[in-house]
Design an enzyme around this catalytic site. Structure first.
Site, PDB file in Angstrom:
ATOM      1  N   SER A  29       0.880  14.144  10.390  1.00 57.64           N
ATOM      2  CA  SER A  29      -0.883  14.456   9.981  1.00 57.64           C
ATOM      3  C   SER A  29      -1.745  13.542   9.366  1.00 57.64           C
ATOM      4  CB  SER A  29      -0.799  15.938   9.157  1.00 57.64           C
ATOM      5  OG  SER A  29      -0.268  15.848   8.251  1.00 57.64           O
ATOM      6  N   GLY A  64       2.044  18.261  11.664  1.00 55.35           N
ATOM      7  CA  GLY A  64       3.067  19.221  11.129  1.00 55.35           C
ATOM      8  C   GLY A  64       5.014  18.356  11.666  1.00 55.35           C
ATOM      9  N   ASN A  96       7.490  15.574   7.444  1.00 64.52           N
ATOM     10  CA  ASN A  96       8.213  16.727   7.516  1.00 64.52           C
ATOM     11  C   ASN A  96       9.631  16.738   8.294  1.00 64.52           C
ATOM     12  OD1 ASN A  96       5.579  18.160   7.508  1.00 64.52           O
ATOM     13  ND2 ASN A  96       4.712  16.321   8.872  1.00 64.52           N
ATOM     14  N   ASP A 220      -4.818  18.457  -1.250  1.00 70.28           N
ATOM     15  CA  ASP A 220      -3.496  18.509  -1.947  1.00 70.28           C
ATOM     16  C   ASP A 220      -3.059  17.716  -1.638  1.00 70.28           C
ATOM     17  OD1 ASP A 220      -2.806  17.495   1.116  1.00 70.28           O
ATOM     18  OD2 ASP A 220      -2.828  19.443   1.653  1.00 70.28           O
ATOM     19  N   HIS A 223      -2.316  14.780   1.406  1.00 66.95           N
ATOM     20  CA  HIS A 223      -3.515  14.509   2.941  1.00 66.95           C
ATOM     21  C   HIS A 223      -4.154  13.556   2.632  1.00 66.95           C
ATOM     22  CE1 HIS A 223      -1.183  18.115   4.884  1.00 66.95           C
ATOM     23  NE2 HIS A 223      -1.406  16.725   5.710  1.00 66.95           N
TER      24      HIS A 223
END
Length: 275
Positions: A29, A64, A96, A220, A223
């Site tokens: 992402s 993701g 991730n 957050d 990002h």
């Protein structure tokens, strides 16, 4: 005059400029278009602006994903199916890939280790042999190299290093793993390059300062918005420019213009490790 007339004729015939190469982006992402939801942007959307018009950028990053899930879903294979000799593939994962396979496997966590270690798991009811992060990087790169492409194995951009009020960064194991994979594949002599994107991104964030950086993480600590995504792209470009690849040589920005800005200097790593 001849070239100008040729350009007019090609335009009249509906033929656009010849593409020197396509740069494929494989990532999560932080690289993907609007990968973090509303108000966010991935740095991959800005890379095109630092390259000549003869280079096309195909951003195939998906939110993701990890190196493992990108592999399992056939996304590396999809790039290998279309990549051609002279193209470039940038691979950047890490956000991730951590975590644990137990008690519940999220389908993204890699097997811990820096080599040929494997882990056994069941994900979505299907038994799966999970590889390490460097193994996924090397397997993907090998597919692209076999098609005549060159590969950049990049470390991930960090999360917001300034959210505590002080900008502080240290490398994760994935920063090391990305370099290790490039090195084990033969490095620059084999057409495999490394960009220490994590360190270059941290450098520009420190130079921008806490107030600026914190204001450009809208949702957050992972990002960025468009402003900081552009800065993350610029930090990657600086890593390219400070390296030895032909893609770095093709970058329109001069090294001087980059290092004189908030992106900062070429990091020491670049003077000791060929990338």
């Amino acid at each position: 005059m001849h070239s100008a007339l040729s350009a007019i004729l090609l335009s009249f015939l509906g033929v656009g400029p010849v593409t020197a190469a396509t740069v494929y982006l494989a990532g999560d992402s932080t690289m993907a278009k609007a990968g973090g939801g509303s108000g966010t942007e991935g740095w991959g959307q800005f890379l095109q602006y630092s390259l000549p018009s003869s280079y096309a950028v195909s951003n195939m990053a998906i939110a993701g994903r990890s190196a493992r899930s990108f592999t399992r879903e056939g996304r590396f294979q999809a790039i290998a199916d279309v990549v051609k000799s002279g193209d470039w593939v940038v691979v950047e994962f890490g956000h991730n890939d951590g975590g644990s396979l137990t008690p519940t496997d999220n389908g993204r966590t890699d097997c811990f280790g820096d080599g040929t270690q494997t882990c056994q798991t069941t994900y979505n009811g299907v038994a799966e042999t999970v590889l390490t992060y460097p193994a996924y990087y090397k397997n993907a790169a090998s597919m692209f190299l076999a098609k005549g492409a060159k590969v950049i194995l990049s470390s991930a951009t960090p999360n917001n290093i300034c959210e505590s009020g002080t900008c502080s960064w240290g490398p994760s194991r994935f920063d090391y793993y990305a370099w290790l994979a490039a090195s084990q594949l033969g490095g620059t002599s084999a057409g495999v390059y490394h960009v220490a994107h994590g360190e270059y991104a941290a450098q520009v964030m420190k130079n921008l300062g806490t107030t600026v950086v914190n204001s450009h993480y809208p949702n957050d600590h992972t990002h960025t918005d468009g402003y900081l995504a552009n800065a993350m792209a610029g930090s990657f470009v600086l890593g390219l420019k400070c390296g030895t690849s032909a893609l770095g040589a093709a970058v329109k920005n001069s090294t001087a213009s980059l290092t004189a800005s908030s992106y900062g200097p070429c990091i020491t790593f670049n003077s000791t490790v060929p990338i």
